[in-house]
Design a protein around this motif. Structure first.
Motif, PDB file in Angstrom:
ATOM      1  N   MET A 177      41.924  42.740  39.990  1.00 50.02           N
ATOM      2  CA  MET A 177      41.571  41.481  40.842  1.00 50.02           C
ATOM      3  C   MET A 177      41.477  40.410  39.993  1.00 50.02           C
ATOM      4  N   LEU A 178      41.388  40.455  38.711  1.00 50.20           N
ATOM      5  CA  LEU A 178      41.151  39.141  37.811  1.00 50.20           C
ATOM      6  C   LEU A 178      42.573  38.542  38.079  1.00 50.20           C
ATOM      7  N   PHE A 179      43.489  39.082  38.384  1.00 49.75           N
ATOM      8  CA  PHE A 179      44.730  38.435  38.575  1.00 49.75           C
ATOM      9  C   PHE A 179      45.181  38.158  40.157  1.00 49.75           C
ATOM     10  N   LYS A 180      44.136  38.063  40.965  1.00 49.28           N
ATOM     11  CA  LYS A 180      44.621  38.055  42.528  1.00 49.28           C
ATOM     12  C   LYS A 180      43.329  37.123  42.933  1.00 49.28           C
ATOM     13  N   PRO A 181      43.480  35.914  42.374  1.00 48.55           N
ATOM     14  CA  PRO A 181      42.137  34.949  43.007  1.00 48.55           C
ATOM     15  C   PRO A 181      42.105  34.690  44.457  1.00 48.55           C
ATOM     16  N   VAL A 202      42.283  41.943  48.837  1.00 46.25           N
ATOM     17  CA  VAL A 202      42.629  40.773  48.975  1.00 46.25           C
ATOM     18  C   VAL A 202      43.137  40.461  50.393  1.00 46.25           C
ATOM     19  N   GLN A 203      43.910  41.471  50.959  1.00 45.04           N
ATOM     20  CA  GLN A 203      44.334  41.467  52.226  1.00 45.04           C
ATOM     21  C   GLN A 203      43.203  41.028  53.211  1.00 45.04           C
ATOM     22  N   TRP A 204      42.068  42.005  53.071  1.00 45.62           N
ATOM     23  CA  TRP A 204      40.921  41.952  53.738  1.00 45.62           C
ATOM     24  C   TRP A 204      40.118  40.430  53.917  1.00 45.62           C
ATOM     25  N   ILE A 205      39.794  39.984  52.556  1.00 44.38           N
ATOM     26  CA  ILE A 205      39.326  38.848  52.532  1.00 44.38           C
ATOM     27  C   ILE A 205      40.265  37.451  52.994  1.00 44.38           C
ATOM     28  N   GLU A 206      41.496  37.718  52.806  1.00 45.11           N
ATOM     29  CA  GLU A 206      42.140  36.507  53.293  1.00 45.11           C
ATOM     30  C   GLU A 206      41.971  36.615  55.007  1.00 45.11           C
ATOM     31  N   GLU A 207      41.907  37.758  55.466  1.00 48.00           N
ATOM     32  CA  GLU A 207      41.772  37.938  57.016  1.00 48.00           C
ATOM     33  C   GLU A 207      40.499  37.154  57.568  1.00 48.00           C
ATOM     34  N   GLN A 208      39.490  37.058  56.612  1.00 42.99           N
ATOM     35  CA  GLN A 208      38.255  36.458  57.206  1.00 42.99           C
ATOM     36  C   GLN A 208      38.164  35.048  57.391  1.00 42.99           C
TER      37      GLN A 208
END
Length: 397
Positions: free
Chosen positions: A258-262, A313-319
């Motif tokens: 996740m360090l490479f997926k801000p 990442v997908q989950w947080i971007e959907e918020q």
């Protein structure tokens, strides 16, 4: 009479400090949240110490290293400081793992090894600045060992879904062998093989040239008249710190994709951001600034193989983004700023408190106060200074 008063005052201050409750502090810069990592901070700011705590020689050395026009190692020096910043920033991604049948404080103790290693790196740098080269180098071995142990226990606890191995370590202070710890400290794939090999090379080298008796070719007397005396090689002591630190960072990078997926954690959660697991642009930016673009692309490509983090990442971007009112409600009660100041001021305040809490709770201070029967009954006092007593009790120790 004046000198005696000064000496007494110094001892009194130390005694007062010893008897007071321990104070934990953290240094954090707002600038990267506004302008990105445009420039590295000074070393003393990164270490969180005051420059006036350094000796006169150490201050002169540091001024030379921080100068733009005199330091011929300028680019290397800046790169090293960026790596120190990256090491400081990655703590924000450490998740809070909760498993049943464990003490409520155990999850915080999982990160004991990181904070211990962080302390040792700072200790090594301060020794190097004061031209104590043998001390500076020897400390790097436990720094790397603690870094390996941190990822070892993180992965073991994560795989077993419990803290049994961690609790056993804190109870007995016995750790696994280094080959076993290194093998289990990162994924077992071809990408990690050169990382594992580099860590092993550093551990062996530090063991052969610093942590144990060494040959004359490794003697610090080759470059220094005496400990604490400025010398030419002492100015670039930090280049070895940089090598060892880089190896430690690589191990963290392959464990935390996740360090490479801000993600925009602030807009999605405000100041009530999840404890760890997600990297904001500042944290990921610090990692990016600490390595060449080619290396960053390699680690980023490797991180894309991790399906679990892709789903996160997908989950947080959907918020949905929080409203300004919702962002305000999530601010720390100590924050008194305006709406325009909520980011970064309130957000940074939350991060600073989180880091301080992690550092504080990673130490098991309470258990140190508990005396077991074996401490009092089975073993004699080990602090015996006369041989006449020692010869009668040494077999019991």
């Amino acid at each position: 009479m004046t000198a005696r008063k000064t000496e007494n005052s110094f001892i009194d201050d130390l005694m007062d400090e010893y008897q007071r409750d321990r104070t934990y502090t953290v240094s954090i810069s707002i600038d990267p949240y506004q302008n990105g990592w445009t420039d590295a901070e000074s070393l003393v700011e990164i270490l969180g110490i005051s420059k006036n705590r350094l000796s006169a020689d150490a201050q002169i050395t540091l001024e030379f290293l921080e100068s733009n026009d005199q330091n011929i190692f300028r680019d290397e020096w800046v790169d090293f400081k960026r790596k120190l910043i990256a090491y400081r920033e990655i703590q924000d991604i450490f998740p809070l793992q909760l498993y049943p049948e464990s003490s409520p404080l155990t999850p915080m103790k999982l990160w004991y090894f990181y904070y211990e290693a962080d302390f040792l790196m700072k200790d090594s740098l301060l020794a190097g600045l004061h031209y104590c080269s043998a001390s500076s180098v020897s400390i790097l071995r436990p720094f790397l060992e603690f870094s390996v142990l941190q990822l070892y226990f993180y992965r073991v606890c994560n795989a077993k879904r419990n803290f049994e191995r961690l609790e056993e370590y804190h109870r007995t202070e016995r750790h696994p062998g280094w080959h076993a710890a290194l093998k289990s400290s990162m994924p077992n794939d071809n990408f990690c093989k050169p990382i594992r090999r580099r860590a092993q090379v550093h551990l062996d080298d530090l063991s052969n040239h610093a942590s144990h008796p060494y040959g004359h070719s490794s003697s610090p007397r080759n470059s220094s008249y005496a400990p604490g005396i400025p010398n030419m090689s002492g100015i670039v002591f930090w280049r070895f710190n940089k090598l060892v630190l880089e190896a430690a960072l690589w191990i963290y990078y392959v464990n935390f994709p996740m360090l490479f997926k801000p993600t925009n954690v602030y807009r999605k959660f405000g100041c009530n951001r999840p404890i760890g697991n997600f990297a904001d642009e500042v944290c990921s930016g610090a990692v990016s600034a600490a390595m060449p673009d080619s290396d960053f692309n390699l680690f980023r490509e490797y991180s894309r193989r991790d399906h679990a983090s892709e789903l996160e990442v997908q989950w947080i971007e959907e918020q949905e983004d929080l409203t300004e009112l919702e962002l305000r409600k999530g601010c720390d009660e100590d924050f008194k700023g305006t709406a325009d100041e909520m980011y970064p001021a309130a957000y940074v305040l939350t991060i600073a408190k989180s880091r301080t809490l992690r550092s504080m709770l990673s130490l098991d201070m309470e258990s140190l106060k508990i005396k077991t029967p074996s401490d009092n009954d089975d073993l004699p006092d080990i602090s015996i200074h006369d041989f006449s007593r020692w010869r009668h009790v040494y077999k019991k120790i």
